[in-house]
Design a protein around this motif. Structure first.
Motif, PDB file in Angstrom:
ATOM      1  N   ALA A   1       0.831  -1.206   0.000  1.00 15.30           N
ATOM      2  CA  ALA A   1       0.000   0.000   0.000  1.00 15.30           C
ATOM      3  C   ALA A   1       0.860   1.247   0.000  1.00 15.30           C
ATOM      4  CB  ALA A   1      -0.920  -0.002   1.217  1.00 15.30           C
ATOM      5  N   ASP A   2       0.349   2.279  -0.672  1.00 14.92           N
ATOM      6  CA  ASP A   2       1.021   3.573  -0.716  1.00 14.92           C
ATOM      7  C   ASP A   2       0.444   4.425   0.408  1.00 14.92           C
ATOM      8  OD1 ASP A   2       1.728   6.230  -1.260  1.00 14.92           O
ATOM      9  OD2 ASP A   2       1.934   5.816  -3.391  1.00 14.92           O
ATOM     10  N   ILE A   3       1.251   4.671   1.430  1.00 18.94           N
ATOM     11  CA  ILE A   3       0.755   5.372   2.614  1.00 18.94           C
ATOM     12  C   ILE A   3       0.285   6.781   2.281  1.00 18.94           C
ATOM     13  CG2 ILE A   3       1.280   6.065   4.982  1.00 18.94           C
ATOM     14  CD1 ILE A   3       3.695   4.148   4.795  1.00 18.94           C
ATOM     15  N   ALA A   4       1.175   7.568   1.676  1.00 17.18           N
ATOM     16  CA  ALA A   4       0.889   8.984   1.454  1.00 17.18           C
ATOM     17  C   ALA A   4      -0.234   9.208   0.448  1.00 17.18           C
ATOM     18  CB  ALA A   4       2.155   9.702   0.993  1.00 17.18           C
ATOM     19  N   ASN A   5      -0.238   8.429  -0.632  1.00 16.00           N
ATOM     20  CA  ASN A   5      -1.187   8.684  -1.722  1.00 16.00           C
ATOM     21  C   ASN A   5      -2.488   7.896  -1.638  1.00 16.00           C
ATOM     22  OD1 ASN A   5       0.563  10.522  -3.114  1.00 16.00           O
ATOM     23  ND2 ASN A   5       1.770   8.752  -3.776  1.00 16.00           N
ATOM     24  N   ASN A   6      -2.497   6.773  -0.912  1.00 20.74           N
ATOM     25  CA  ASN A   6      -3.704   5.952  -0.855  1.00 20.74           C
ATOM     26  C   ASN A   6      -4.194   5.678   0.573  1.00 20.74           C
ATOM     27  OD1 ASN A   6      -3.714   5.709  -3.683  1.00 20.74           O
ATOM     28  ND2 ASN A   6      -2.354   3.946  -3.604  1.00 20.74           N
ATOM     29  N   MET A   7      -3.318   5.095   1.378  1.00 23.71           N
ATOM     30  CA  MET A   7      -3.715   4.650   2.707  1.00 23.71           C
ATOM     31  C   MET A   7      -4.285   5.782   3.569  1.00 23.71           C
ATOM     32  SD  MET A   7      -1.391   2.688   5.594  1.00 23.71           S
ATOM     33  CE  MET A   7      -0.784   1.421   4.491  1.00 23.71           C
ATOM     34  N   ALA A   8      -3.508   6.805   3.791  1.00 21.35           N
ATOM     35  CA  ALA A   8      -3.943   7.918   4.646  1.00 21.35           C
ATOM     36  C   ALA A   8      -5.119   8.695   4.054  1.00 21.35           C
ATOM     37  CB  ALA A   8      -2.764   8.848   4.933  1.00 21.35           C
ATOM     38  N   PRO A   9      -5.101   9.047   2.740  1.00 21.82           N
ATOM     39  CA  PRO A   9      -6.232   9.780   2.162  1.00 21.82           C
ATOM     40  C   PRO A   9      -7.549   9.004   2.217  1.00 21.82           C
ATOM     41  CG  PRO A   9      -4.313   9.978   0.741  1.00 21.82           C
ATOM     42  CD  PRO A   9      -3.986   8.940   1.776  1.00 21.82           C
ATOM     43  N   ASN A  10      -7.485   7.680   2.030  1.00 19.75           N
ATOM     44  CA  ASN A  10      -8.719   6.876   2.059  1.00 19.75           C
ATOM     45  C   ASN A  10      -9.339   6.864   3.451  1.00 19.75           C
ATOM     46  OD1 ASN A  10      -8.214   6.322  -0.594  1.00 19.75           O
ATOM     47  ND2 ASN A  10      -7.708   4.163  -0.308  1.00 19.75           N
ATOM     48  N   VAL A  11      -8.512   6.685   4.470  1.00 21.05           N
ATOM     49  CA  VAL A  11      -9.009   6.706   5.843  1.00 21.05           C
ATOM     50  C   VAL A  11      -9.537   8.095   6.183  1.00 21.05           C
ATOM     51  CG1 VAL A  11      -8.344   6.536   8.272  1.00 21.05           C
ATOM     52  CG2 VAL A  11      -7.539   4.822   6.637  1.00 21.05           C
ATOM     53  N   SER A  12      -8.824   9.125   5.736  1.00 16.04           N
ATOM     54  CA  SER A  12      -9.254  10.500   5.984  1.00 16.04           C
ATOM     55  C   SER A  12     -10.611  10.775   5.338  1.00 16.04           C
ATOM     56  CB  SER A  12      -8.206  11.474   5.439  1.00 16.04           C
ATOM     57  OG  SER A  12      -8.622  12.811   5.613  1.00 16.04           O
ATOM     58  N   LEU A  13     -10.819  10.258   4.128  1.00 18.81           N
ATOM     59  CA  LEU A  13     -12.100  10.449   3.429  1.00 18.81           C
ATOM     60  C   LEU A  13     -13.241   9.804   4.196  1.00 18.81           C
ATOM     61  CD1 LEU A  13     -13.738  11.361   0.978  1.00 18.81           C
ATOM     62  CD2 LEU A  13     -13.076   9.231  -0.171  1.00 18.81           C
ATOM     63  N   LEU A  14     -13.014   8.604   4.703  1.00 21.66           N
ATOM     64  CA  LEU A  14     -14.052   7.926   5.481  1.00 21.66           C
ATOM     65  C   LEU A  14     -14.416   8.746   6.716  1.00 21.66           C
ATOM     66  CD1 LEU A  14     -12.873   4.186   5.315  1.00 21.66           C
ATOM     67  CD2 LEU A  14     -14.733   5.271   4.034  1.00 21.66           C
ATOM     68  N   ARG A  15     -13.428   9.323   7.348  1.00 24.26           N
ATOM     69  CA  ARG A  15     -13.685  10.167   8.518  1.00 24.26           C
ATOM     70  C   ARG A  15     -14.471  11.411   8.126  1.00 24.26           C
ATOM     71  NH1 ARG A  15      -7.518   9.413  10.811  1.00 24.26           N
ATOM     72  NH2 ARG A  15      -7.933   7.606  12.176  1.00 24.26           N
ATOM     73  N   GLN A  16     -14.115  12.001   6.973  1.00 25.61           N
ATOM     74  CA  GLN A  16     -14.772  13.226   6.522  1.00 25.61           C
ATOM     75  C   GLN A  16     -16.253  13.027   6.241  1.00 25.61           C
ATOM     76  OE1 GLN A  16     -12.649  14.877   3.145  1.00 25.61           O
ATOM     77  NE2 GLN A  16     -10.682  14.785   4.238  1.00 25.61           N
ATOM     78  N   VAL A  17     -16.603  11.863   5.678  1.00 24.73           N
ATOM     79  CA  VAL A  17     -18.013  11.626   5.349  1.00 24.73           C
ATOM     80  C   VAL A  17     -18.809  11.144   6.559  1.00 24.73           C
ATOM     81  CG1 VAL A  17     -17.509  11.171   2.930  1.00 24.73           C
ATOM     82  CG2 VAL A  17     -17.610   9.253   4.548  1.00 24.73           C
ATOM     83  N   GLY A  18     -18.124  10.958   7.699  1.00 18.83           N
ATOM     84  CA  GLY A  18     -18.836  10.630   8.933  1.00 18.83           C
ATOM     85  C   GLY A  18     -18.861   9.182   9.340  1.00 18.83           C
ATOM     86  N   VAL A  19     -18.008   8.344   8.745  1.00 17.69           N
ATOM     87  CA  VAL A  19     -17.970   6.935   9.137  1.00 17.69           C
ATOM     88  C   VAL A  19     -17.357   6.826  10.533  1.00 17.69           C
ATOM     89  CG1 VAL A  19     -17.070   4.635   8.573  1.00 17.69           C
ATOM     90  CG2 VAL A  19     -17.724   6.218   6.729  1.00 17.69           C
ATOM     91  N   PRO A  20     -18.030   6.163  11.473  1.00 15.53           N
ATOM     92  CA  PRO A  20     -17.514   6.031  12.845  1.00 15.53           C
ATOM     93  C   PRO A  20     -16.177   5.299  12.884  1.00 15.53           C
ATOM     94  CG  PRO A  20     -19.825   5.386  12.732  1.00 15.53           C
ATOM     95  CD  PRO A  20     -19.345   5.514  11.326  1.00 15.53           C
ATOM     96  N   HIS A  21     -15.394   5.595  13.906  1.00 12.97           N
ATOM     97  CA  HIS A  21     -14.055   5.009  14.013  1.00 12.97           C
ATOM     98  C   HIS A  21     -14.106   3.483  14.074  1.00 12.97           C
ATOM     99  CE1 HIS A  21      -9.805   4.663  15.046  1.00 12.97           C
ATOM    100  NE2 HIS A  21     -10.161   3.771  15.934  1.00 12.97           N
ATOM    101  N   TYR A  22     -15.063   2.926  14.819  1.00 12.22           N
ATOM    102  CA  TYR A  22     -15.097   1.472  14.962  1.00 12.22           C
ATOM    103  C   TYR A  22     -15.407   0.789  13.632  1.00 12.22           C
ATOM    104  CZ  TYR A  22     -20.239   1.257  14.885  1.00 12.22           C
ATOM    105  OH  TYR A  22     -21.556   1.317  14.514  1.00 12.22           O
ATOM    106  N   VAL A  23     -16.170   1.470  12.755  1.00  8.89           N
ATOM    107  CA  VAL A  23     -16.463   0.914  11.435  1.00  8.89           C
ATOM    108  C   VAL A  23     -15.219   0.984  10.558  1.00  8.89           C
ATOM    109  CG1 VAL A  23     -17.851   1.181   9.333  1.00  8.89           C
ATOM    110  CG2 VAL A  23     -18.918   1.476  11.576  1.00  8.89           C
ATOM    111  N   ILE A  24     -14.506   2.100  10.616  1.00 10.23           N
ATOM    112  CA  ILE A  24     -13.257   2.243   9.865  1.00 10.23           C
ATOM    113  C   ILE A  24     -12.259   1.176  10.309  1.00 10.23           C
ATOM    114  CG2 ILE A  24     -11.267   3.733   9.416  1.00 10.23           C
ATOM    115  CD1 ILE A  24     -13.113   6.141   9.694  1.00 10.23           C
TER     116      ILE A  24
END
Length: 291
Positions: free
Chosen positions: A77-100
């Protein structure tokens, strides 16, 4: 295994990485799984990639055991370009931490997929009205990421042949996204059994599409056969939904529907295990009643 691993310097390249994972609690079997599932990991930089990836996953999963499990399931996995942005997007749209957390641990390949594709999948799921607060939101992301479109034409046409309109199919998808990943053969066999053998309507299945995913031979037929016998003998009420008894664990089903009624219907165990056909049992009952 990546051929370059075999050419690596054991002392200076492989050993530090093995020691790092061992320091996090990885067992020999964990290391074997990580190495076999993600061999390219061993040629990546310990400090620049492995440790930074681990530290990021730790901020999401919190527990070393879960992080190690994610490493066992994930591809590179690409941390900077994929991993971190994808998790950040889930947080932005309101997905709870336990679901993430659950999503990252059990579906890391999807969670850390190319960011542009991940954004596309998230947007499609949002447009369909899925609630980010519910776990089904990330399940839908997984399905859309695999099939690239929520309802493939072939699957939609198949469900239409079994009585679902496009709106009903969409409703079923929103309740159980995995129903769009099932093979056409599995869908047809299950629909045929539920509609033509059990007498259910296609609307009944649309309300509980999870039932389509169960094994026809190992779960659906044995359990439905037992329930049909109990209903015929008046031992159960007729309002029992297949979605209820098909979801029970085997132990729970046996206790509630087989063991509980074995004095009334001694052959229930044989019916459940496929040793006695339900029609054969019916003919035996007729002989006894006619004697």
């Amino acid at each position: 295994m990546c051929p370059r691993v075999l050419l690596s310097d054991p002392e200076n390249t492989l050993l530090p990485k093995i020691e790092f994972f061992r320091s996090k609690g990885a067992s020999s079997s964990d290391l074997t799984t990580i190495l076999s599932s993600n061999p390219h990991l061993w040629k990546r930089s310990l400090n620049k990639y492995i440790i930074s990836s681990y530290d990021f996953l730790k901020t999401v999963l919190l527990v070393d055991e879960k992080v190690l499990r994610a490493f066992q399931r994930s591809a590179e996995a690409d941390i900077a370009n994929n991993m971190a942005p994808n998790v950040s997007l889930l947080r932005q749209v309101g997905v709870p931490h336990y679901v993430i957390c659950s999503f990252v641990m059990w579906n890391p390949v999807i969670a850390f997929s190319k960011h542009t594709r991940f954004v596309e999948a998230v947007n499609k799921v949002k447009e369909m009205g899925f609630d980010p607060l519910k776990n089904v939101f990330v399940v839908a992301i997984q399905v859309v990421s695999i099939i690239r479109q929520p309802m493939p034409k072939s699957k939609l046409e198949l469900y239409k042949r079994w009585g679902w309109s496009k709106d009903v199919a969409l409703l079923a998808f929103k309740r159980q996204p995995h129903c769009m990943l099932l093979s056409e053969e599995k869908i047809s066999k299950a629909m045929d059994f539920f509609l033509n053998k059990m007498g259910l309507s296609s609307a009944d299945i649309a309300r509980y599409p999870l039932v389509l995913s169960f094994s026809l031979e190992k779960r659906i037929i044995p359990r439905c056969s037992v329930i049909q016998i109990l209903l015929a003998k008046g031992l159960l009420k007729n309002d029992l939904s297949p979605s209820t008894f098909l979801q029970f664990s085997e132990r729970c089903f046996l206790e509630r529907f087989v063991i509980k009624f074995q004095d009334d219907v001694p052959q229930l165990r044989d019916v459940y295990w496929g040793k006695t056909d339900i029609l054969e049992l019916g003919s035996q009952s007729e002989k006894v009643s006619g004697a």
